[in-house]
Motif scaffolding. Structure first.
Motif, PDB file in Angstrom:
ATOM      1  N   GLY A 118      -4.740   3.804   6.406  1.00 45.98           N
ATOM      2  CA  GLY A 118      -4.768   4.948   5.503  1.00 45.98           C
ATOM      3  C   GLY A 118      -4.005   4.763   4.208  1.00 45.98           C
ATOM      4  N   ALA A 119      -3.620   3.538   3.895  1.00 48.44           N
ATOM      5  CA  ALA A 119      -2.898   3.295   2.640  1.00 48.44           C
ATOM      6  C   ALA A 119      -3.827   3.494   1.449  1.00 48.44           C
ATOM      7  CB  ALA A 119      -2.333   1.881   2.622  1.00 48.44           C
ATOM      8  N   THR A 120      -3.260   3.974   0.366  1.00 46.28           N
ATOM      9  CA  THR A 120      -3.987   4.071  -0.904  1.00 46.28           C
ATOM     10  C   THR A 120      -3.281   3.165  -1.908  1.00 46.28           C
ATOM     11  OG1 THR A 120      -2.655   5.971  -1.574  1.00 46.28           O
ATOM     12  CG2 THR A 120      -4.755   6.442  -0.489  1.00 46.28           C
ATOM     13  N   ASP A 121      -3.903   2.936  -3.031  1.00 45.85           N
ATOM     14  CA  ASP A 121      -3.318   2.114  -4.096  1.00 45.85           C
ATOM     15  C   ASP A 121      -2.840   0.764  -3.558  1.00 45.85           C
ATOM     16  OD1 ASP A 121      -3.745   4.319  -5.740  1.00 45.85           O
ATOM     17  OD2 ASP A 121      -1.699   5.053  -5.516  1.00 45.85           O
TER      18      ASP A 121
ATOM     19  N   ARG B 152      -5.379  -0.794   4.615  1.00 49.06           N
ATOM     20  CA  ARG B 152      -6.514   0.091   4.313  1.00 49.06           C
ATOM     21  C   ARG B 152      -6.906   0.893   5.556  1.00 49.06           C
ATOM     22  NH1 ARG B 152      -9.364  -3.703   2.339  1.00 49.06           N
ATOM     23  NH2 ARG B 152      -8.500  -3.565   0.253  1.00 49.06           N
TER      24      ARG B 152
ATOM     25  N   THR C 140       1.707   8.667   1.989  1.00 51.88           N
ATOM     26  CA  THR C 140       2.330   9.919   1.563  1.00 51.88           C
ATOM     27  C   THR C 140       3.554  10.266   2.393  1.00 51.88           C
ATOM     28  OG1 THR C 140       0.772  11.146   2.926  1.00 51.88           O
ATOM     29  CG2 THR C 140       0.213  10.887   0.595  1.00 51.88           C
TER      30      THR C 140
ATOM     31  N   GLY D 298       0.836  -1.190   0.000  1.00 52.86           N
ATOM     32  CA  GLY D 298       0.000   0.000   0.000  1.00 52.86           C
ATOM     33  C   GLY D 298       0.873   1.242   0.000  1.00 52.86           C
ATOM     34  N   ARG D 299       0.370   2.324  -0.582  1.00 51.43           N
ATOM     35  CA  ARG D 299       1.137   3.572  -0.691  1.00 51.43           C
ATOM     36  C   ARG D 299       0.695   4.559   0.372  1.00 51.43           C
ATOM     37  NH1 ARG D 299       0.293   8.352  -3.226  1.00 51.43           N
ATOM     38  NH2 ARG D 299      -1.621   7.566  -4.165  1.00 51.43           N
TER      39      ARG D 299
ATOM     40  N   ASN E 109       2.016   5.720  -8.803  1.00 48.19           N
ATOM     41  CA  ASN E 109       2.163   7.012  -8.138  1.00 48.19           C
ATOM     42  C   ASN E 109       3.362   6.975  -7.199  1.00 48.19           C
ATOM     43  OD1 ASN E 109      -0.176   8.282  -9.243  1.00 48.19           O
ATOM     44  ND2 ASN E 109      -1.417   6.994  -7.910  1.00 48.19           N
TER      45      ASN E 109
ATOM     46  N   PRO F 208      -4.233  -3.656  -8.682  1.00 43.90           N
ATOM     47  CA  PRO F 208      -5.031  -3.366  -7.488  1.00 43.90           C
ATOM     48  C   PRO F 208      -5.454  -4.659  -6.799  1.00 43.90           C
ATOM     49  CG  PRO F 208      -5.727  -1.977  -9.305  1.00 43.90           C
ATOM     50  CD  PRO F 208      -4.757  -2.987  -9.874  1.00 43.90           C
TER      51      PRO F 208
END
Length: 195
Positions: free
Chosen positions: A159-162, A156, A10, A7-8, A134, A186
């Protein structure tokens, strides 16, 4: 091949907090890895063919452009001398013909060099444009079939995205064959494709 869920995030602190949650849920440190993924277009592992380390961008293209102009000038001068010498022209005429031929040859060489540079820039733009990953901090987890859903859920919730799932080489606590230019799969889609 190993099964990997990632997971990505920031920031590194957010990814580190997610790693702590994974440890609290029974995942071991050897199966969790954090690393930064560069922005699109900055994934080159080696300098371009013939590029000099530390040379400014465009340095190699500038050298090729100069060579094209020089080669065109020399070829044009030779052609001018040969043509006017064939007619037994006087020495001043041959010298003028060499100068005119060199000027025309240099213009042609510059044009060829400009077209080659434009093709190279377009090829680089297409590579950058097609990269789908990204940038950010990627938290990757070496999982097995039984705990992959749990790892994805923890990412998830943190707070992970992608969130993605991959098959890859996991060695010495990290995703060894990670390719930043390959589009991520995904997590939900990866499961549907295997079903």
């Amino acid at each position: 091949m190993s099964l990997i869920v990632a997971g990505r995030f920031t920031t590194f602190p957010a990814a580190e907090a997610a790693a702590e949650k994974l440890y609290a849920e029974g995942f071991v440190e050897e199966d969790v890895n954090l690393f930064f993924v560069n922005p699109r277009g900055q994934h080159a592992r080696h300098p371009a063919h013939g590029a000099v380390a530390g040379a400014p961008p465009g340095h190699l293209a500038s050298q090729h452009h100069t060579r094209n102009i020089t080669a065109g000038a020399v070829a044009g001068a030779v052609v001018g001398v040969v043509i006017f010498s064939a007619f037994s022209a006087a020495l001043p005429s041959v010298v003028i013909a060499a100068g005119v031929g060199a000027w025309i040859g240099a213009r042609i060489g510059a044009s060829v060099g400009a077209r080659a540079a434009a093709r190279q820039a377009l090829a680089h733009h297409e590579i950058v444009h097609h990269e789908m990953r990204n940038s950010g901090v990627l938290l990757s987890v070496h999982v097995c079939y039984e705990n992959q859903d749990h790892a994805a859920q923890l990412l998830r919730e943190a707070g992970a995205t992608d969130i993605e799932r991959a098959s890859g080489q996991w060695h010495d606590g990290h995703w060894a064959d990670f390719d930043p230019t390959r589009a991520p799969m995904p997590f939900g889609e990866a499961g549907r494709q295997q079903a």
